[in-house]
Design an enzyme around this catalytic site. Structure first.
Site, PDB file in Angstrom:
ATOM      1  N   SER A 142     -42.289 -11.370  -8.237  1.00 47.45           N
ATOM      2  CA  SER A 142     -41.530 -10.307  -8.881  1.00 47.45           C
ATOM      3  C   SER A 142     -40.175 -10.806  -9.336  1.00 47.45           C
ATOM      4  O   SER A 142     -39.672 -11.820  -8.872  1.00 47.45           O
ATOM      5  CB  SER A 142     -41.342  -9.154  -7.908  1.00 47.45           C
ATOM      6  OG  SER A 142     -40.471  -9.595  -6.876  1.00 47.45           O
ATOM      7  N   LYS A 143     -39.601 -10.022 -10.219  1.00 47.52           N
ATOM      8  CA  LYS A 143     -38.315 -10.344 -10.808  1.00 47.52           C
ATOM      9  C   LYS A 143     -37.219 -10.456  -9.756  1.00 47.52           C
ATOM     10  O   LYS A 143     -36.290 -11.224  -9.917  1.00 47.52           O
ATOM     11  CB  LYS A 143     -37.956  -9.230 -11.798  1.00 47.52           C
ATOM     12  CG  LYS A 143     -37.508  -9.785 -13.112  1.00 47.52           C
ATOM     13  CD  LYS A 143     -37.256  -8.688 -14.093  1.00 47.52           C
ATOM     14  CE  LYS A 143     -36.741  -9.315 -15.375  1.00 47.52           C
ATOM     15  NZ  LYS A 143     -36.844  -8.472 -16.518  1.00 47.52           N
ATOM     16  N   ARG A 144     -37.362  -9.676  -8.707  1.00 52.41           N
ATOM     17  CA  ARG A 144     -36.307  -9.658  -7.702  1.00 52.41           C
ATOM     18  C   ARG A 144     -36.065 -11.043  -7.085  1.00 52.41           C
ATOM     19  O   ARG A 144     -34.981 -11.353  -6.660  1.00 52.41           O
ATOM     20  CB  ARG A 144     -36.628  -8.644  -6.596  1.00 52.41           C
ATOM     21  CG  ARG A 144     -35.778  -7.385  -6.693  1.00 52.41           C
ATOM     22  CD  ARG A 144     -36.267  -6.337  -5.734  1.00 52.41           C
ATOM     23  NE  ARG A 144     -37.597  -5.891  -6.119  1.00 52.41           N
ATOM     24  CZ  ARG A 144     -38.629  -5.865  -5.291  1.00 52.41           C
ATOM     25  NH1 ARG A 144     -38.491  -6.255  -4.035  1.00 52.41           N
ATOM     26  NH2 ARG A 144     -39.801  -5.435  -5.696  1.00 52.41           N
TER      27      ARG A 144
END
Ligand code: GLU
Length: 473
Positions: free
Chosen positions: A251-253
């Site tokens: 994920s982007k996080r």
């Protein structure tokens, strides 16, 4: 039958690295089999459409060297094929299903469906259509369709299990009770992904569907559609997820997930392909560096693994460094210069400095910082480095090196090894004890880019000045 694969992204935003891997596997397999690889843009969901995505996608594919072909029978139109331009084909197909009783019009209002969903959730049941309109006669349904909005749903079997073979997952069984009566055509007359995807895969003569694991639960609906149409289904391979280091879904996080971000950061396209190709499949050899040709030759669709693959940025950086190291000089300098301030690009000695860095970089972004070593005064040597400078052997190396310099008009990288050889012979000092003192004297640090280039960049006068400064009288 010759192989046809496809990459079928929906233009809903950036290109995820996982999507790029999907494209790559389809490409590798098609090229290996001497087949075709087609690009299809699945853009029938107008609400999720994000402007600029298609351009972005085409640009990334081009940068990464993934070319696509015209589909069978479409030699004059190489694509990409946009589903939004093929709506009539889907309408015709769904009409056929309706007439044959494989699909039905559903007149349930959004409000009714919402209430249904709420009551199912309250009873801890999975949300699904309850089949209220399933048994309407065609006559009745046609009459209501005159003045009531409707969607068209697929009549999926309600009993038994759907069993199929997946090239990655092996034999899979999914109970029909878990499969909802999928909407095929929305009330706006646009097909859903499921209908358009199956119809296109058939008419585009796709032989192998290679795509992300998130589509595995949709396979029963798709197979049922093939069955209703009386078509053979393509073979399928559902690819494992890409994971964060903590094994959650990538994920982007936890970092960049868009292939564009990596390209923008100057990652070498070949390195990205190499790295992503080995996520979920590997040729089972020690070597990890593969050119596209080598990947095409080695790719084995039957060896794709089921388990998710961790996206290890350190590994990508290492691999990228290998590609920078092995890049031809002209290409390297051209790319490297784009990471410099325009003023810096005009510095006549900059190429020497950049060449020094070639073996010391993992990514091009490191260039501005690593160039620091060439400018101004070298950083003060720390205690450990200072001790090296004071060794008797170091002092001998310095004197011999300076004596070499006396005899030369300029200091060039090309001569550096020969100079060092003579210094070694005359001083009797070799290996680390020979090189390290010079490195510390010239750069103030114990590690860094290639010394010969640093010396050339500094030039004879500055190199002599720096070494003399450490010579004990
Ligand atoms: N449009 C789908 C996606 O973006 C394609 C899935 C498939 O390959 O069937 O993931």
């Amino acid at each position: 039958m010759s192989v046809v694969t496809r990459f079928a992204p929906s233009p809903t935003g950036f290109v995820h690295v996982g999507s790029h891997r999907t494209a790559l596997y389809n490409y590798l397999f098609a090229r290996q089999q001497g087949g075709k690889f087609i690009l299809r843009i699945e853009d029938t969901d107008r609400k999720r459409y994000v402007k600029g995505t298609v351009e972005n996608l085409l640009f990334s594919l081009q940068r990464l060297g993934i070319s696509y072909d015209a589909g069978p029978g479409k030699e004059d139109d190489k694509g990409p094929y946009f589903q939004s331009r093929r709506i009539d084909i889907y309408r015709k197909a769904v009409e056929q299903l309706l007439q044959q009783g494989h699909a039905y019009r559903c007149f349930c209002t959004a409000q009714r469906l919402e209430e249904l969903r709420k009551s199912q959730t309250a009873q801890k049941l999975p949300p699904a259509y309850d089949g209220l309109c399933r048994e309407l006669t065609l006559e009745e349904s046609e009459q209501r369709a005159q003045n009531t909005p409707f969607v068209i749903r697929l009549k999926v079997p309600k009993e038994g299990t759907c069993a199929f073979h997946d090239l990655v997952r092996g034999n899979v069984q999914i109970a029909w009770s878990q499969i909802d009566d999928q909407v095929l055509m929305k009330s706006d007359g646009f097909p859903t992904y499921h209908l358009a995807n199956v119809v296109d895969d058939h008419f585009m003569e796709v032989t192998h569907i290679i795509r992300g694991e998130e589509w595995l639960p949709s396979v029963p609906k798709h197979l049922h559609l093939y069955h209703c149409f009386g078509w053979d289904a393509p073979k399928m391979a559902h690819l494992p997820l890409l994971l964060n280091p903590d094994r959650s879904k990538l994920s982007k996080r936890q970092g960049d997930v868009a292939i564009e971000d990596y390209l923008k950061k100057g990652y070498v396209p070949e390195a990205l392909n190499n790295f992503l190709a080995l996520m979920g499949w590997n040729p089972g050899e020690k070597n990890e560096i593969y050119s596209m040709e080598e990947l095409i030759a080695a790719f084995d669709i039957n060896k794709i693994v089921k388990a998710g693959a961790v996206f290890d940025l350190q590994k990508l950086n290492w691999m990228n460094g290998q590609y920078i190291r092995n890049m031809d000089t002209a290409r390297y300098l051209k790319e490297a210069k784009t990471w410099l301030h325009p003023e810096r690009q005009r510095d006549s000695r900059i190429e020497t400095a950049l060449l020094a860095l070639k073996t010391a970089l993992n990514t091009f972004t490191e260039i501005p910082e690593k160039l620091g070593i060439f400018t101004g005064t070298p950083p003060e040597a720390n205690e450990e480095a200072q001790n090296i400078l004071n060794e008797a052997s170091a002092q001998q190396v310095f004197s011999e090196f300076l004596r070499e310099m006396d005899a030369m008009t300029e200091l060039r990288e090309a001569d550096f090894k020969a100079i060092m050889k003579r210094v070694q012979e005359r001083s009797g000092v070799k290996g680390k004890e020979l090189w390290m003192p010079l490195r510390v004297a010239l750069t103030g640090a114990m590690h860094g880019p290639e010394l010969g280039y640093i010396a050339e960049y500094l030039g004879k006068a500055e190199a002599v000045r720096r070494i003399t400064a450490h010579l004990k009288k």
